[in-house]
Write an enzyme that holds these catalytic residues in place. Structure first.
Site, PDB file in Angstrom:
ATOM      1  N   ASP A  83      49.930  27.559  35.115  1.00  0.00           N
ATOM      2  CA  ASP A  83      49.374  27.061  36.366  1.00  0.00           C
ATOM      3  C   ASP A  83      49.140  25.562  36.292  1.00  0.00           C
ATOM      4  O   ASP A  83      48.356  25.076  35.458  1.00  0.00           O
ATOM      5  CB  ASP A  83      48.053  27.775  36.667  1.00  0.00           C
ATOM      6  CG  ASP A  83      47.542  27.416  38.055  1.00  0.00           C
ATOM      7  OD1 ASP A  83      48.380  27.297  38.973  1.00  0.00           O
ATOM      8  OD2 ASP A  83      46.331  27.254  38.219  1.00  0.00           O
TER       9      ASP A  83
ATOM     10  N   LYS B 188      44.138  36.165  36.308  1.00  0.00           N
ATOM     11  CA  LYS B 188      43.952  34.724  36.529  1.00  0.00           C
ATOM     12  C   LYS B 188      42.737  34.211  35.780  1.00  0.00           C
ATOM     13  O   LYS B 188      41.969  34.987  35.202  1.00  0.00           O
ATOM     14  CB  LYS B 188      43.793  34.479  38.021  1.00  0.00           C
ATOM     15  CG  LYS B 188      45.029  34.880  38.818  1.00  0.00           C
ATOM     16  CD  LYS B 188      44.998  34.236  40.191  1.00  0.00           C
ATOM     17  CE  LYS B 188      46.276  34.609  40.951  1.00  0.00           C
ATOM     18  NZ  LYS B 188      46.249  34.091  42.313  1.00  0.00           N
TER      19      LYS B 188
ATOM     20  N   ARG C  98      60.439  34.614  74.064  1.00  0.00           N
ATOM     21  CA  ARG C  98      59.547  33.842  73.186  1.00  0.00           C
ATOM     22  C   ARG C  98      59.165  34.632  71.942  1.00  0.00           C
ATOM     23  O   ARG C  98      59.175  34.113  70.832  1.00  0.00           O
ATOM     24  CB  ARG C  98      58.316  33.404  74.005  1.00  0.00           C
ATOM     25  CG  ARG C  98      57.330  32.524  73.351  1.00  0.00           C
ATOM     26  CD  ARG C  98      57.763  31.174  72.750  1.00  0.00           C
ATOM     27  NE  ARG C  98      58.885  30.505  73.255  1.00  0.00           N
ATOM     28  CZ  ARG C  98      59.890  30.070  72.455  1.00  0.00           C
ATOM     29  NH1 ARG C  98      59.848  30.235  71.148  1.00  0.00           N
ATOM     30  NH2 ARG C  98      60.920  29.462  72.972  1.00  0.00           N
TER      31      ARG C  98
ATOM     32  N   LYS D 198      50.825  33.586  49.128  1.00  0.00           N
ATOM     33  CA  LYS D 198      50.343  32.613  50.118  1.00  0.00           C
ATOM     34  C   LYS D 198      51.218  32.701  51.370  1.00  0.00           C
ATOM     35  O   LYS D 198      51.981  31.785  51.694  1.00  0.00           O
ATOM     36  CB  LYS D 198      50.357  31.205  49.528  1.00  0.00           C
ATOM     37  CG  LYS D 198      49.404  31.049  48.357  1.00  0.00           C
ATOM     38  CD  LYS D 198      49.318  29.617  47.855  1.00  0.00           C
ATOM     39  CE  LYS D 198      48.301  29.518  46.712  1.00  0.00           C
ATOM     40  NZ  LYS D 198      48.192  28.152  46.173  1.00  0.00           N
TER      41      LYS D 198
END
Lengths: 284, 284, 284, 284, 284, 284
Positions: free
Chosen positions: D222, D171, D104, D139
């Site tokens: 943006d 930003k 797994r 992200k």
């Protein structure tokens, strides 16, 4: 009450986190989280269920603090106290969830360390009136050495080496592999710093004489019968520190000490002392 | 000999490293490094010094492997063996330094786990002929839970919850804070996954009846006297798994089990079992 | 609004630190540190940019707290809230640098967990009126299992095993390697504690009959077509918990559930649910 | 087939251990350990169940290696391969327990990374014939950034910053807190090393002109609508690298790219790409 | 006074803990704990014993904070200050034990980082009037890179790459193994993100011409004699950033810089700068 | 050549991993991975570029081993060798990538430790013919204490305490806070184990007399002028070990030693010794 200094939490923080992590696993305390509201606050008493000497109370409280940084605690019987059964050691006020979730980790630590302190104290009491000191060994529970050595001090005992790196202890295997005690001591001395002591294990009086000649700091008599030990102590007296070790059990420790030996070391204190029964009683 | 599966080293690698780190400290084994040549190779026997059941032999060998990846070991009496005093459990061949440096960490682990297994086996033996299973608790030594639970299985016992996250166990404090058993169970059920069981602590027969009505998976009778326990087991039989807990000591465990209870849990197995005496004999 | 209990920060503190460490690297937030004065304080709104169910708000706030222990937060729409696009979930006041530096770690966690909760809630809603529960699997994102399982609960789903150690699930490979289902179950039962359940994967009705005869706790029907599943559920009803698994996608989950199966498990919830779009708006 | 260099296991060893630890918990794989003999050896095929691009095969194999150092693997379709459903990617031979216990963790890693690579490849394919590069963002899934960025490269994409410390990205919030773009850039330049680039987010053409005047290395547009973006790219062409970001979804990525922008960045690639369905088939 | 931004404690918390752990070992500060009462509070001055530039004051204070969360500090001469011998940098008030126990860890950090800052400042001063920037290298003390790079900035220097992952630097060995500079650059470009710069080491003017033709971001002249360096800088001027490296010692750094080269890098700043002499004076 | 025993890799494995992690960051060696084929194998010589004493060669090789477990190394001039400039210390054969990626971490460690060993050796040489031993202090580089203390031994020096927990050293601040030397020594003796030595710092001859009367193991003369030191040594001779400390610089160390003092300790050896210039030459 003992005045042994407490360990700084810096030294046991990880140990307590590890204990909590074992209990919280991946999903946390699913019973408590499902049943007890997050905002509920409660007070609980940490109590002894049997007679003994307390050790590890701050360590136990640390477990609750890691779960709720608003915990307040009133300590009544701090480390070093000799307490009767039912004695309340401390009262803790905190979020109820933190009390229930941290309970087992806290009590496992407190019970274990108090068990070591109590066992030590019992042995120390048996030597009353003698100058012999009770000493622990490196036969400690993996992961708990520093705390167990602290508990031994709380119990009135004294500490031997903390590890393989803070003292020279030359054992029979070293002697065999070096081809003799004199050569082993010579090799050890070459690399040792001036703050480090040298102790040598001797099994016979002949070896003792050799060690005395070499001028080491201490000699450890391993599994020596009492008459031989008495003679060995006589020869070493005033020249070197003497330690009796190997299979010394609490029931005949006084007999060993009465040989006049300076130190009696017992692995039993840290590897086999039963836990002291302690409990947490939520008072509402 | 037990056929309990061994733990994968992935699960105890850190525990063994921690034990070694406690011993090696900052400077390592200064005695051995000064006295024993780096290239010397030796064989040593890991032996029991008293009768008991072996547990933790692979864990102990792992300590040597972490110090010398060329270690070879011949295991004679693996985990689960009941051994006499003086039995050689395994022979290890490795650099002599690794043997001497790793000795204490290895033996501390082996002695502790064998102590737990031996204690468990003794209790299990006392219940011979009865269907009651011996179960451990969460009263384990901090940092060693998974290994101690393994040792309990090696001793013939069975495991209770590993932590607070793999089963619901509703205790008196939960009931008090929820305002009743029925409400506590209801809250617990809401969040529980289908693979998780619910056990409830009951102190009285009235509480037992309430628990039986609620259809939980198991009930834990805490500190019940034997006659009440007998009646409780009678009522619960065939409807729910029953567990006796709280202050069960090896000397009266059979009496408790003869009530017909399914499980008897003893914290004593993991928090107070004395270490088994084991030793490392360098054979040259 | 869901009343699922939140995870204790003890359980996700490392995960959040790891997320921050990925972002801060060796030199930290060089842009913010160069541009924003250390003493500047600001308020920011954490907002959803699309409709969904919130999960992970406390986890996200923890990121800011690790960077500035003076953070204050006013939570408006806590975990479990179903929110419209543009909803303000919380307002955070802190040093401006902490807001900008922690933003991405906080939002990545919040968006991911809210995505899982939202996906779960959508599937749960499709089963309205049915008794079937939606269950997650071990097909989780490496490193985030506990948080994702929490998010599934927030979404109204229920949890399967947390790992390989808290439940027995016997799959086809186990059966093959044991030489049959009966032998596999027998071996599993030997070692299992009383708090652990046993579930068995069955691929055919014949296997189901064998499992029912063995009296396991649950059966998992893997990749069964709907008519066979219906018959399987009919046979198992009232005797054992039933779970449908394997390739169940949200669009046909109701069809599967209408067979009357108790549980439907979907790996999709945790390994493929898209992130919920969330943002941080500095308000000055 | 891609020729992207693989990550050194030094970089993901902890991630894989963490995934295994989530699954093994405290007690390990209790099902497998109870049922499958320790000495059993088996071969298994790692196979895709759907079409996609493989990424993370070495990472998955590392999981098995951590459980059994005798694993051998024959890789047929390495990272970068575009594979059909049912393709066998590799055959692994190892102790059967390691295969079942590690399955797994291995598949979760492989499926997740292949999902990211596949999503990237799909987007890259849509831009065929254009010079625009597909770029990932920060992200990413907490704890998996380096692996996801690797998977993006395997999918044919290119990487943006790895963290806040390896590039300057100014930003809107930075500009607001600095009191203007010119001041923000000036402050950033003061501390920046010569190996670090400066990118500026611009929301309007006026801001773009200011950024161009300042001579930064790249501008990020943006959430700009396509006509404005086209004009922005026209003005910036040949003077600065241009990047379109913010809500770019796979279905309109070509339209965005046809503006001539140099880079299109999509958070979607790493935070919302569904896992690729992969499986382990034990062949005996 | 320098205005270089301080590192967030998140980035050095572990480094300081490691320094304390080296000093506290297993048993803590046995001298202080035995002699100084737990409740005693004291004030101490952190002072310079020689002239230099301060760096690492917050880092040093962090050591005390980790031992006593009630520490208060009054900083008088923060990082970036040029101080005379005997200058008091800060006064710290805390439990006396924390002061004595944390002293060495705090001073070792402060002395080391101030040593780096002071050395950098001396070199920077020698280049007064020139445009050349002083740059550090990756020749840092293992475990202290981020802090040393910070200290270089405090000293007025600038940082080169932080590691092998945040910039491309093609050295002679890369060129040799790739079969030529052009091929090496081509391979490097294939995988590089748009935020990463490419620098190339050149040993001859012919190699420089090749590098200029390839359009890299920077060239590093390794161990070039001054006349050749002057010609190299002339050719590269206006086309590419130039760096002189290799064996540049403080005493001839100005001569190197006067060639007009943009950057001079000195490993010496971080691997060989002597510690600044700092002390802690307990004032009562 | 020195015969100082090497540290076990168990003691420095983490230090080397940390050094590599600083260099590999999140993305690894992007230059080497892009340019050098994964399968390329190469041989490199580790060489000194200046005269000195080698220390840390095994530590450096460990860096390569962590990147490629197939590394082979031929050591020509092991730790303790005094080597001329250009001496080849060892040849390493490994994957070319491992050589280039591990180079800086390996050389930073080797250069730093050889720098310490070389500095120590220089000081030791100046004391030729005297019995005085050269001793290091706790003024070490954070994170590197055990390795630096090893390097001091390789250089012919001897080690003082490793930390605050393996020896009692009572300094002026302790005396002040205890209210006198006699009280300080009394308190220290109460808790000290028999393997631990007690050293006392004395600043005046009166203090020395007090210390001699108390019978401590060693006295440290802090910053004493040479005539006073000579008198102090005369009084202490044969009664206690004497150490001169505080501002002892290599250039006047002989003058200090000629007072007859047993030990001279120099923090300079570990906090300010310049790195030895070492290099890696890929030979193809």
């Amino acid at each position: 009450m003992s005045t042994v200094h407490a360990l700084h939490p810096f030294l046991y923080d990880r140990t307590v986190r590890r204990a909590l992590a074992e209990d919280l696993g991946r999903a946390g305390d699913v019973t408590t989280d499902a049943i007890v509201p997050a905002e509920a606050v409660a007070t609980a008493a940490i109590a002894a269920r049997e007679t003994g000497r307390v050790a590890g109370l701050d360590v136990a409280l640390h477990a609750f603090r890691l779960l709720d940084d608003g915990v307040t605690a009133e300590v009544r019987l701090p480390d070093g106290s000799d307490v009767p059964a039912s004695a309340v050691l401390a009262r803790v006020r905190s979020r109820a969830r933190a009390l229930l979730t941290g309970e087992r980790a806290a009590l496992n630590l407190l019970g274990h360390l108090s068990g070591v302190a109590t066992a030590t104290r019992v042995v120390v009491a048996r030597l009353e009136g003698l100058h012999t000191r009770v000493v622990c060994t490196r036969k400690t529970t993996p992961g708990l050495r520093a705390l167990e050595k602290y508990a031994v001090r709380v119990g009135g005992g004294s500490n031997h080496r903390y590890g393989l790196d803070d003292g020279i202890l030359i054992k029979d295997n070293h002697v065999a592999l070096a081809g003799g005690l004199t050569e082993a001591v010579a090799r050890a001395r070459r690399g040792v710093g001036h703050m480090m002591k040298i102790e040598v294990e001797v099994d016979t009086l002949a070896q003792l004489d050799e060690a005395l000649f070499l001028g080491v700091d201490a000699v450890l008599f391993d599994n020596m019968d009492v008459p031989t030990l008495r003679e060995a102590v006589r020869r070493a007296k005033g020249r070197v520190l003497t330690e009796a070790s190997g299979g010394v059990r609490p029931d005949h420790v006084r007999e060993v000490a009465e040989t006049g030996v300076d130190l009696v070391s017992l692995g039993w204190l840290t590897h086999s002392a039963p836990s002291l029964d302690v409990a947490l009683d939520v008072e509402g």
